[in-house]
Scaffold this active site. Structure first.
Site, PDB file in Angstrom:
ATOM      1  N   GLU A  52      19.996  46.859  45.264  1.00 14.84           N
ATOM      2  CA  GLU A  52      20.365  46.651  43.886  1.00 14.84           C
ATOM      3  C   GLU A  52      21.890  46.702  43.564  1.00 14.84           C
ATOM      4  O   GLU A  52      22.490  47.865  43.856  1.00 14.84           O
ATOM      5  CB  GLU A  52      19.737  47.739  43.003  1.00 14.84           C
ATOM      6  CG  GLU A  52      18.080  47.364  42.743  1.00 14.84           C
ATOM      7  CD  GLU A  52      17.696  45.836  42.234  1.00 14.84           C
ATOM      8  OE1 GLU A  52      18.520  45.402  41.388  1.00 14.84           O
ATOM      9  OE2 GLU A  52      16.683  45.619  42.677  1.00 14.84           O
ATOM     10  N   GLU A  94      32.622  42.316  38.203  1.00 13.64           N
ATOM     11  CA  GLU A  94      32.134  43.773  37.286  1.00 13.64           C
ATOM     12  C   GLU A  94      33.186  44.831  37.389  1.00 13.64           C
ATOM     13  O   GLU A  94      33.530  45.251  38.259  1.00 13.64           O
ATOM     14  CB  GLU A  94      30.670  44.320  38.081  1.00 13.64           C
ATOM     15  CG  GLU A  94      30.230  45.526  37.290  1.00 13.64           C
ATOM     16  CD  GLU A  94      29.057  46.304  38.096  1.00 13.64           C
ATOM     17  OE1 GLU A  94      28.011  46.532  37.231  1.00 13.64           O
ATOM     18  OE2 GLU A  94      29.026  46.088  39.462  1.00 13.64           O
ATOM     19  N   CYS A  96      24.969  49.633  35.422  1.00 10.44           N
ATOM     20  CA  CYS A  96      24.743  48.399  35.944  1.00 10.44           C
ATOM     21  C   CYS A  96      24.315  47.562  34.994  1.00 10.44           C
ATOM     22  O   CYS A  96      24.526  46.336  34.908  1.00 10.44           O
ATOM     23  CB  CYS A  96      24.249  48.242  37.472  1.00 10.44           C
ATOM     24  SG  CYS A  96      22.442  48.684  37.289  1.00 10.44           S
ATOM     25  N   VAL A 154      29.057  46.340  49.372  1.00 16.85           N
ATOM     26  CA  VAL A 154      28.526  47.187  50.386  1.00 16.85           C
ATOM     27  C   VAL A 154      26.919  47.014  50.541  1.00 16.85           C
ATOM     28  O   VAL A 154      26.307  46.931  51.533  1.00 16.85           O
ATOM     29  CB  VAL A 154      28.537  48.793  50.020  1.00 16.85           C
ATOM     30  CG1 VAL A 154      27.730  49.694  50.908  1.00 16.85           C
ATOM     31  CG2 VAL A 154      29.923  48.886  49.954  1.00 16.85           C
ATOM     32  N   GLY A 155      26.162  46.746  49.137  1.00 17.05           N
ATOM     33  CA  GLY A 155      24.983  46.132  49.385  1.00 17.05           C
ATOM     34  C   GLY A 155      24.670  44.945  50.258  1.00 17.05           C
ATOM     35  O   GLY A 155      23.579  44.879  50.859  1.00 17.05           O
ATOM     36  N   GLY A 159      24.297  50.282  44.474  1.00 16.50           N
ATOM     37  CA  GLY A 159      25.565  50.497  44.594  1.00 16.50           C
ATOM     38  C   GLY A 159      26.529  48.951  44.398  1.00 16.50           C
ATOM     39  O   GLY A 159      25.921  48.065  43.949  1.00 16.50           O
ATOM     40  N   SER A 160      27.498  48.904  45.133  1.00 17.29           N
ATOM     41  CA  SER A 160      28.571  47.947  44.794  1.00 17.29           C
ATOM     42  C   SER A 160      28.009  46.536  45.628  1.00 17.29           C
ATOM     43  O   SER A 160      26.980  46.843  46.573  1.00 17.29           O
ATOM     44  CB  SER A 160      29.771  48.081  45.348  1.00 17.29           C
ATOM     45  OG  SER A 160      29.725  48.144  46.917  1.00 17.29           O
ATOM     46  N   LYS A 178      20.960  59.633  51.373  1.00 17.65           N
ATOM     47  CA  LYS A 178      22.230  59.631  51.460  1.00 17.65           C
ATOM     48  C   LYS A 178      23.092  59.300  50.065  1.00 17.65           C
ATOM     49  O   LYS A 178      23.024  58.106  49.620  1.00 17.65           O
ATOM     50  CB  LYS A 178      22.902  58.617  52.380  1.00 17.65           C
ATOM     51  CG  LYS A 178      24.317  58.986  53.023  1.00 17.65           C
ATOM     52  CD  LYS A 178      25.480  59.101  52.303  1.00 17.65           C
ATOM     53  CE  LYS A 178      25.920  57.735  51.903  1.00 17.65           C
ATOM     54  NZ  LYS A 178      27.061  57.864  50.789  1.00 17.65           N
TER      55      LYS A 178
END
Length: 460
Positions: free
Chosen positions: A232, A358, A266, A214-215, A210-211, A161
Site C-alpha cells: 500500500e 504526493e 495516504c 520503496v513499496g 509506505g512510500s 519492522k
C-alpha cells in the site's frame, strides 16, 4: 529518523529536543535470526487450535483497552498525532484485534464431490509461515495491528519492522501482544532500510505500507523470490464537489481531510475539484474552514492539525506552496515544532508537483471543472488511485461518477479519510500492488489454498 546507521533516534515532532527513544539498529543478521525463530515457533501456534488463537487475540484487545490512555499519550508524543485522533486510533486498534479474534473459527475450505467414484475433494487454506510486516509511522498502532492480527489469526507468526519514527509505539505494542502469545510468535525488529531489506529477503509473506518508491522495490524483491506480497503506497486523492452539493458540509468534510493530522494520511485530500457553479462558493467556504482549523500542540484535546513528522516533511510542504497564491495558509508558524498552516492554493500550473506527486502534508489545490465528465478526467489523470470523495445530493450523478473513477475506494458525501477495518482497503495504479488488506481479504492474503483428494483404500 536515524542519526547513524547503527542508531535509531525517535523525536517528538512538537518539540524536537525531546528524544522519545534511542536504540541500536539490530542489523540484517538479527532480523534473519528473528525470522528463523518465528518460523520454528509458528507450527505450535497453528496446531494450538482456533480456540487458543482466538483467546490470545481477544486478550490483546482487552489489554489495549486497558492501556488506552498511555498508548494515546505515546502516539501524541512520538508521532505528533492530535490527542483526539490518537484516542480514536487506539480504540480502533482494540476493535481490530477483537474483530480478528473471531476469525480462527471461520471456515477455511470447502468439500466437493469427486468427478467419478467414491471419495471426497477438499480445499483448505493454510498459513504461509512467517509474515514480514513493514509499517509507517502515521498510524503506529492501527496499521501494524490490521496487518498482524489477521496474519496471526490465520496461524502465521509475525516479524514487524516499524518506521524508525514510530519505534517506541511499536515496542509498546509488542509488549502487549507478547504477553498474550507464545514466545517468538510476534517480534518487533526496529531499524531502517538494512533491516527492511533483510525482512523482505527472509519472510514467507510480505505486507508493506509506505512510500511508492520503496513499496515498488519491496514488491519486486518479494516477487523475485516467490513470496506473496502486498504493498500500500501513495495517494493523490481528489474531492469532487458538484453544484448541487451542500457546500458548507462539503467544505467541512474536505477541510478535515486536508488538515487532519497535518494531512499525513495516504487518504488525505490533496486535490479539490469544483464542478461549474460550485467553484466560487466552495472557494470561500473551504478557505474559511481551513483558516478555522485549530493548529497547535497535539496534546491539546482541541487540536486538529499538529506538527509534521520532521523538518524535511515541513520543508516539502512549504516548497510545494512556494510561488502559488494561497487562499488559506501558506505560512509556517513561529516557535518550536515542525508545523505548517493548512493551505489551499489555486491556479496551479499543469505539471506542478501538487498535481503529480504526493506531498503528504496539509495542502491541497483547488481546480475548476466544466462538468462531471471533466472532473472525472482530472481525478483519473494522476498516477495514483487510492480514494475519491464525491459530494452531491443527486444519486444519479454519484452513480455516473462511480462508474468512471479508477480509484480503489469511493466515498459519497463523506471525507476521503476514514477506514472501515472490516472492509477491503486498497487502491489502483501506483497506490497499491497485490491483494487487498483488511477484512476477510486479509485472511485470504495471509493463507494459501491447498487441494486434498481423499480416496478409499483399495479404490481403483
Amino acid at each position: 529518523m536515524t542519526d547513524a546507521d547503527s542508531l535509531i533516534t525517535s523525536r517528538n515532532p512538537a518539540d524536537p529536543t525531546d528524544v522519545v527513544l534511542q536504540v541500536p539498529a539490530p542489523g540484517a543478521f538479527a532480523v534473519a535470526d528473528a525470522v528463523e525463530r518465528a518460523r520454528a515457533a509458528q507450527p505450535d501456534w497453528l496446531l494450538g487450535g482456533a480456540a487458543a488463537r482466538s483467546t490470545a487475540l481477544g486478550a490483546v484487545a482487552d489489554a489495549i483497552d486497558a492501556a488506552a490512555a498511555d498508548l494515546a499519550a505515546l502516539a501524541v508524543r512520538e508521532v505528533g498525532k492530535p490527542l483526539a485522533e490518537a484516542r480514536a486510533e487506539v480504540a480502533r486498534t482494540a476493535a481490530i484485534w477483537r474483530y480478528y479474534a473471531q476469525a480462527p473459527y471461520e471456515p477455511v475450505g470447502a468439500v466437493h464431490e469427486t468427478a467419478m467414484g467414491p471419495g471426497l475433494l477438499l480445499t483448505r487454506r493454510r498459513p504461509h509461515g512467517v509474515a514480514g510486516l513493514i509499517t509507517p509511522w502515521n498510524f503506529p498502532f492501527a496499521i501494524p495491528s490490521w496487518k498482524a492480527a489477521p496474519a496471526l489469526a490465520a496461524g502465521n507468526a509475525v516479524v514487524l519492522k516499524p518506521a524508525p519514527e514510530a519505534t517506541a509505539c511499536a515496542q509498546r505494542l509488542a509488549e502487549i501482544v507478547q504477553q498474550a502469545l507464545p514466545d517468538e510468535v510476534f517480534t518487533v525488529m526496529p531499524g531502517g532500510a538494512t533491516e527492511g531489506d533483510a525482512l523482505v529477503s527472509s519472510a514467507d509473506v510480505l505486507s508493506f505500507t509506505g512510500s511508492t518508491a520503496v513499496g515498488q522495490a519491496v514488491a519486486r524483491a518479494a516477487t523475485e523470490r516467490g513470496a506473496p506480497v502486498q504493498a500500500e503506497m501513495g495517494g493523490l486523492n481528489a474531492a469532487i464537489v458538484l453544484p448541487d452539493a451542500g457546500i458548507e458540509q462539503a467544505a467541512a468534510h474536505i477541510a478535515a481531510s486536508i488538515a487532519g493530522y497535518a494531512g499525513q494520511k495516504c487518504t488525505a485530500t490533496s486535490r479539490v475539484i469544483a464542478v461549474g457553479a460550485a467553484l466560487d462558493p466552495l472557494r470561500e467556504a473551504l478557505s474559511e474552514a481551513l483558516r478555522a482549523v485549530p493548529v497547535g500542540d497535539p496534546a491539546e484535546a482541541t487540536t486538529v492539525s499538529g506538527p509534521l513528522i520532521n523538518g524535511r516533511a515541513r520543508d516539502q510542504v512549504s516548497e510545494a506552496w512556494h510561488g502559488l497564491g494561497a487562499l488559506a495558509g501558506g505560512t509556517v508558524p513561529d516557535g518550536p515544532g515542525w508545523y505548517a498552516a493548512p493551505t489551499l492554493v489555486e491556479k496551479v500550473p499543469t505539471g506542478h508537483r501538487l498535481l503529480r506527486e504526493e506531498v503528504f502534508g496539509p495542502i491541497a489545490a483547488l481546480l475548476p471543472a466544466d462538468d462531471l465528465a471533466h472532473a472525472v478526467r482530472l481525478t483519473n489523470s494522476v498516477p495514483y488511485g487510492l480514494v475519491t470523495s464525491v459530494h452531491t445530493t443527486e444519486l444519479d450523478a454519484a452513480l455516473r461518477g462511480l462508474d468512471r473513477l479508477d480509484t480503489g475506494m469511493i466515498r459519497i458525501n463523506a471525507p476521503s479519510t476514514g477506514v472501515d477495518f472490516h472492509l477491503p482497503f486498497g487502491g489502483a495504479k501506483a497506490s497499491s500492488q497485490g491483494p487487498r488488506e483488511q477484512g476477510r481479504a486479509a485472511l485470504e492474503f495471509y493463507t494459501s489454498s491447498q487441494t486434498y483428494t481423499l480416496s478409499p483404500a483399495g479404490a481403483t
